[in-house]
Design a protein around this motif. Structure first.
Motif, PDB file in Angstrom:
ATOM      1  N   ARG A  50       0.885  -1.418  -0.076  1.00  0.00           N
ATOM      2  CA  ARG A  50      -0.105   0.043  -0.019  1.00  0.00           C
ATOM      3  C   ARG A  50       1.008   1.327  -0.107  1.00  0.00           C
ATOM      4  O   ARG A  50       2.046   1.096   0.484  1.00  0.00           O
ATOM      5  N   ASP A  83      -6.839  -1.277  -3.747  1.00  0.00           N
ATOM      6  CA  ASP A  83      -6.668  -2.511  -2.910  1.00  0.00           C
ATOM      7  C   ASP A  83      -8.322  -3.088  -2.730  1.00  0.00           C
ATOM      8  O   ASP A  83      -8.848  -2.511  -2.280  1.00  0.00           O
ATOM      9  N   SER A  89      -7.670   2.815  -0.789  1.00  0.00           N
ATOM     10  CA  SER A  89      -6.115   2.773  -0.957  1.00  0.00           C
ATOM     11  C   SER A  89      -5.881   2.094  -2.425  1.00  0.00           C
ATOM     12  O   SER A  89      -6.417   1.583  -2.956  1.00  0.00           O
ATOM     13  N   ILE A  91      -2.697  -0.122  -4.094  1.00  0.00           N
ATOM     14  CA  ILE A  91      -1.486  -1.142  -3.897  1.00  0.00           C
ATOM     15  C   ILE A  91      -0.374  -0.791  -5.033  1.00  0.00           C
ATOM     16  O   ILE A  91      -0.958  -0.544  -6.208  1.00  0.00           O
TER      17      ILE A  91
END
Length: 165
Positions: A50, A83, A89, A91
């Motif tokens: 992340r 994510d 979020s 990745i």
């Protein structure tokens, strides 16, 4: 425990290490500044992560990490995907082009080190590497604030006699 004079000499050596870092920075291509190299290196070492984790590892604010990630993504060196566990979020993933860039960067810096440390023995290079890893581990959690030092005037010797009670 080392004596104060040894720590003072160590501080002077840390200052001198800035010259080493500057020279290492000079071998980087213009399109890959130091912050991008650090981000690529961490993604290469730790794998997908992340953005918040990369920010922690870089020990910088999320806004700085975001700029590094944008720079890397624009060049095709990383992918940023949502994510699955938290769609807010991202990745970060090193692409094949990013891996090629990272290997080229390692080659450049390794060659510079080989040139500069050519008269060092293998054991001396290994010892430096071990000691630097140990030093880094001693400072591993950079979010912890160091103990506050007394103001400079508090360190000056005094001729006054302390009051007794």
């Amino acid at each position: 425990m080392a004596e104060r004079a040894q720590y003072e000499e160590l501080i002077r050596q840390f200052s001198a290490f800035g010259a080493v870092k500057r020279e290492l920075g000079r071998v980087l291509p213009a399109e890959c500044p130091g912050g991008s190299v650090a981000a690529l290196t961490l993604l290469g070492r730790h794998g997908d992560m992340r953005m918040s984790r990369l920010s922690e590892l870089l020990a910088v604010d999320m806004s700085v990490t975001s700029r590094h990630a944008a720079h890397l993504a624009e060049r095709g060196w990383i992918d940023r995907s949502p994510d699955p566990a938290d769609k807010r979020s991202r990745i970060l993933h090193l692409t094949a082009a990013g891996q090629v860039q990272l290997e080229a960067l390692f080659e450049r810096t390794a060659q510079l080190l080989a040139d500069r440390l050519g008269d060092w023995s293998d054991e001396e290079v290994a010892q430096l590497s071990r000691l630097m890893a140990r030093l880094r581990a001693s400072f591993d959690d950079c979010r912890v604030l160091p103990p506050r030092l007394p103001p400079p005037h508090a360190l000056e010797p005094t001729t006054r006699t302390p009051a007794s009670t």
